[in-house]
Enzyme design. Sequence first.
Site, PDB file in Angstrom:
ATOM      1  N   ARG A 128       0.850  -1.182   0.000  1.00 48.04           N
ATOM      2  CA  ARG A 128       0.000   0.000   0.000  1.00 48.04           C
ATOM      3  C   ARG A 128       0.892   1.240   0.000  1.00 48.04           C
ATOM      4  O   ARG A 128       1.887   1.307   0.726  1.00 48.04           O
ATOM      5  CB  ARG A 128      -0.933   0.029   1.221  1.00 48.04           C
TER       6      ARG A 128
ATOM      7  N   GLU B 147      -3.760   7.737  -5.177  1.00 51.96           N
ATOM      8  CA  GLU B 147      -3.952   6.945  -6.397  1.00 51.96           C
ATOM      9  C   GLU B 147      -5.186   7.417  -7.154  1.00 51.96           C
ATOM     10  O   GLU B 147      -6.259   7.515  -6.569  1.00 51.96           O
ATOM     11  CB  GLU B 147      -4.083   5.463  -6.036  1.00 51.96           C
TER      12      GLU B 147
ATOM     13  N   HIS C 245      -0.683   0.089  -9.653  1.00 51.01           N
ATOM     14  CA  HIS C 245      -1.399  -0.736  -8.671  1.00 51.01           C
ATOM     15  C   HIS C 245      -2.117  -1.909  -9.357  1.00 51.01           C
ATOM     16  O   HIS C 245      -3.308  -2.125  -9.151  1.00 51.01           O
ATOM     17  CB  HIS C 245      -2.407   0.101  -7.879  1.00 51.01           C
TER      18      HIS C 245
END
Length: 332
Positions: free
Chosen positions: A248, A277, A296
């Site tokens: 993360r 993000e 991601h």
Amino acid sequence: MAEDPSRLNPARPKVLYFIQGNAALYDLVREATPDAYELVTLETGSEEERLAKLADAEVVIVGGHRLSRAHVAAAPRLRLVHHQGVGYHDTCDVDALRERQIALALAPGGTAVGVSEHAVMMMLAVCKRLPFLDAELRRGVWHANDLRAESRQLHGMTVGIVGLGRIGKEVARHLQGFGVTLVYTDILEMPEAIERELKVRRVTFEELLAVSDLVTLHLPLTEQSFHMLNRATIARMKPGAILVNCARGPIVEEAALVEALESGHLAGAGLDTYEIEPPPHPTPFARFHNVVLTPHNAPGTRDAMRMKMDDIFGNVRRFYAREPLLDRVPLG
């Protein structure tokens, strides 16, 4: 004999896929959706659309976009939340689910393999400066010898794994053939049999930072892990070390990482996750030829998605059949 969910709800229970995707992704999910359920997907991904489609959803599949307390409140028929992966800590308002006694389950199938393969790919790509060399060759620049003084190989490195859960264990397994020394830190001490199988040694976080040529993160985002890698801890990393983050983004203080890359204290980084993000454009990491960036998508393979969807809809069937859920998160 388990009762057919369509008989419990003649209109078919609506399963909302709470993750914004393209037509190809939705088709992949739809292929796995049994006829007994109606799959609902997002078109724009706006907050207004999410709230509207939550109104009659009984099951929500969550991923990168957080299911907040307001979302739970907007879903009066919600009965089951299923995470597409395992990192629910920052993607679900657990308190809101607990108050309504809404079940929460995970889909670890595919995640550990997908993320661990991606992490090893990042390690190799950073060591060999792969994206930079590829981009340069595409524009006609030949760097056959220019990076020999800075490129690295995994063989002979000490690799520190922060978090030896499902994904961390798979990373250790994948690295067995690379000739590395493996150390790990985790809140849990692993059984000796697991440590022998994976050829890992448990150390403190401080020792891991000091001895590791490469540090790879595989832990959830919690209050304890937020900015675990900050100016102070990055300064304690071995000079010339490499950082890989497929966990993360907020586990790493990005401003401190940029400073460490600028100063040369760190020799590179591989980042699949970010504090924000998608990250602001242009990201400050784009100017570093020793940094590898991906959006991601570490577990985002067709193979992993099929495994996840099979697991998720297997659990949806169990839920409506009043059978125990696999990988259920105890909410108390």
